[in-house]
Design an enzyme around this catalytic site. Sequence first.
Site, PDB file in Angstrom:
ATOM      1  N   GLU A  60       5.975  -1.749  10.492  1.00  0.00           N
ATOM      2  CA  GLU A  60       4.625  -2.313  10.597  1.00  0.00           C
ATOM      3  C   GLU A  60       4.666  -3.766  11.056  1.00  0.00           C
ATOM      4  O   GLU A  60       3.747  -4.254  11.719  1.00  0.00           O
ATOM      5  CB  GLU A  60       3.874  -2.204   9.270  1.00  0.00           C
ATOM      6  CG  GLU A  60       3.458  -0.794   8.884  1.00  0.00           C
ATOM      7  CD  GLU A  60       4.530  -0.019   8.130  1.00  0.00           C
ATOM      8  OE1 GLU A  60       5.681  -0.526   8.034  1.00  0.00           O
ATOM      9  OE2 GLU A  60       4.249   1.094   7.637  1.00  0.00           O
ATOM     10  N   PHE A 122      -0.039   5.939  -6.648  1.00  0.00           N
ATOM     11  CA  PHE A 122       1.058   5.941  -5.679  1.00  0.00           C
ATOM     12  C   PHE A 122       0.628   5.203  -4.407  1.00  0.00           C
ATOM     13  O   PHE A 122      -0.420   5.486  -3.841  1.00  0.00           O
ATOM     14  CB  PHE A 122       1.444   7.391  -5.343  1.00  0.00           C
ATOM     15  CG  PHE A 122       2.535   7.471  -4.321  1.00  0.00           C
ATOM     16  CD1 PHE A 122       3.801   6.959  -4.580  1.00  0.00           C
ATOM     17  CD2 PHE A 122       2.302   8.037  -3.071  1.00  0.00           C
ATOM     18  CE1 PHE A 122       4.805   7.015  -3.623  1.00  0.00           C
ATOM     19  CE2 PHE A 122       3.297   8.093  -2.110  1.00  0.00           C
ATOM     20  CZ  PHE A 122       4.560   7.582  -2.392  1.00  0.00           C
ATOM     21  N   GLN A 123       1.434   4.259  -4.008  1.00  0.00           N
ATOM     22  CA  GLN A 123       1.195   3.438  -2.810  1.00  0.00           C
ATOM     23  C   GLN A 123      -0.141   2.685  -2.857  1.00  0.00           C
ATOM     24  O   GLN A 123      -0.804   2.507  -1.847  1.00  0.00           O
ATOM     25  CB  GLN A 123       1.293   4.284  -1.535  1.00  0.00           C
ATOM     26  CG  GLN A 123       2.719   4.809  -1.338  1.00  0.00           C
ATOM     27  CD  GLN A 123       2.988   5.351   0.041  1.00  0.00           C
ATOM     28  OE1 GLN A 123       2.111   5.915   0.669  1.00  0.00           O
ATOM     29  NE2 GLN A 123       4.212   5.176   0.519  1.00  0.00           N
ATOM     30  N   LYS A 172      -9.183   6.188   1.205  1.00  0.00           N
ATOM     31  CA  LYS A 172      -9.086   7.487   1.875  1.00  0.00           C
ATOM     32  C   LYS A 172     -10.376   8.306   1.735  1.00  0.00           C
ATOM     33  O   LYS A 172     -10.772   9.023   2.662  1.00  0.00           O
ATOM     34  CB  LYS A 172      -7.900   8.262   1.285  1.00  0.00           C
ATOM     35  CG  LYS A 172      -7.458   9.433   2.134  1.00  0.00           C
ATOM     36  CD  LYS A 172      -6.137   9.989   1.618  1.00  0.00           C
ATOM     37  CE  LYS A 172      -5.669  11.170   2.464  1.00  0.00           C
ATOM     38  NZ  LYS A 172      -4.379  11.696   1.983  1.00  0.00           N
ATOM     39  N   MET A 481      19.438 -23.179  14.486  1.00  0.00           N
ATOM     40  CA  MET A 481      18.646 -24.327  14.043  1.00  0.00           C
ATOM     41  C   MET A 481      19.029 -24.746  12.623  1.00  0.00           C
ATOM     42  O   MET A 481      19.056 -25.943  12.305  1.00  0.00           O
ATOM     43  CB  MET A 481      17.147 -24.002  14.129  1.00  0.00           C
ATOM     44  CG  MET A 481      16.253 -25.190  13.869  1.00  0.00           C
ATOM     45  SD  MET A 481      16.613 -26.571  14.997  1.00  0.00           S
ATOM     46  CE  MET A 481      15.350 -26.331  16.243  1.00  0.00           C
TER      47      MET A 481
END
Length: 569
Positions: A60, A122-123, A172, A481
């Site tokens: 993602e 869940f999630q 959902k 760096m």
Amino acid sequence: MTTDQKHASTDRELTGSEILLRCLIEENVEFIFGYPGGAVLPIYDSLYYGSIKHILYRHEQGAIHAADGYARATGKPGVVIATSGPGATNLVTGIATAQMDSIPLVCITGNVPQQLIGTDAFQEADITGITMPITKHNYLVQDVRDLPRVVKEAFHIASTGRPGPVLIDIPKDVSNAKAPFSYPETVSIRGYQPTTNPHPLQIEKLHQAIAESKRPLILAGGGVVTSGSDQELIAFAERAQIPVTTTLMGLGGFPGTHPLWLGMPGMHGTVAANRALLECDLLIGIGARFDDRVTMGRIDKFATGAKIVHIDIDPAEIGKNVDTYIPIVGDVKRVLEVALQDLPVCQSETWLEKLEQLKQQYPLTYKQSDNTLKPQWVIQHLYETTGGDAIVTTDVGQHQMWVAQYFRFSRPRSLISSGGLGTMGFGFPAAIGAQLAYPDRTVISVTGDGGFQMTAQELAVVALANIPVKVAIINNQCLGMVRQWQEVFYQRRYSEVDLSGSPDFVKLAEAYGVKGMRARTQEEARQVWREALDHPGPVVIDFQVDPEENVYPMVAPGAGLDEMMLGDE
Ligand SMILES: Cc1ncc(C[n+]2csc(CCOP(=O)(O)OP(=O)(O)O)c2C)c(N)n1
């Protein structure tokens, strides 16, 4: 909030996910950058039948940086979709990256059904809570009938005023619920009315300050690029005879080949730009936020003898970092258009001569070598061989600063770099987004061997869709760096910066089905780069450069702009 419900509409009821996609079509969305999962299954099911092109990334974070690259290249909002929980939290770095650089994004996340919110389902993640401080605005949609208004507002907020990321979290059950579809034609949000036209009195004060100034300076930032006011800026600087320094985000907003350009200011800025900041008597900040990479956070040593004018669309920026003598709130393009009328000319000949001498006396320079490939040379070579006509994305670190120093950007939106957040892993996926927007342009992802390994998995995307991004890894076998800071400020105690165990980047590219090449000398570099430009598909080039090279000039953190280290070049 009031919205005028009359644009596209259906009598038939649609599901929330179908409505969402209809809204995106109404917003002329070309690409969706995303990754599926349980909470967005209804949306992906609608996508299956839809006409908008979805690009499946491998993480993602890759998807959101690609959406960001698309937005920076085009000026249009980038759209990203992720599932609930880990999908949504994987967007967080990308959202913060976009917020810091004022980039318009619309981020769509799924969430668990509303009856499960708050149960540690869940999630489940409270993504609107998590992203509240790093979005321009965010929404949790609780009723499917709100979706069209929310999407309309999200695009409006993301792309107007000072742009930024907006997140829409859709549980959902909302994606599955049904409602008739009607897309609002207009949007009106109480309390959100960005000021675009400057106050005429402030313009008068600006004119007076210019007429009185002998040592004026323009500090141009990302706002010039965002507002598309490069031509107005050129006209303003030329007519008033004012030299210009452009921040990292402003590069390309004023031509890097223009005689009035002094280079980039600040930590790795040019001597001419930093001396101009120290000695100017009038400093006109245009769409720049006076951040600490420019001021070094040492306001006591920054433009102390200058009247500061600050032009910005966001009133919250005015007076935030520096005291402002003339604040001008408005859209930079509009402000410059108005200011160009009856613009006085500065008596700046002596000042311009002095700055020209400084440019001649202290050009950007590095030690050439016959034995090793110098990273600065590689960047110069990319510049010369493309005639500067390329979109260049960078990651973060030394190579980013060398690109800023040695690639003379002359067009806005041609440098794509994470300036504010300094996000490693940004550059390569951002290049994919830019290349999708402009399939026929040369898009170069200049990256470090460290940063590339943060999002290298997106090689799968360029391979599968034959997206012809040219990846130039400036491979110094270390976190350059950080190594430089350890060398200069920590007496060479090199702590955890060695990347010599990295994979063979040529083989890595080939494993994904992408052409891989390597160069260790100038001759090899010339040859592989020519081949890369001729190759119609994606290429990864491992430029093995001098690992000891440092970025100069440099101002140490905590020091003022009067304490520049020039290096031993
Ligand atoms: C996500 C993230 N983690 C850590 C850092 C801190 N950091 C800044 S520059 C840098 C080194 C980058 O190394 P590399 O990608 O090889 O580029 P180079 O500096 O060598 O050009 C690091 C670790 C960062 N900017 N971003």
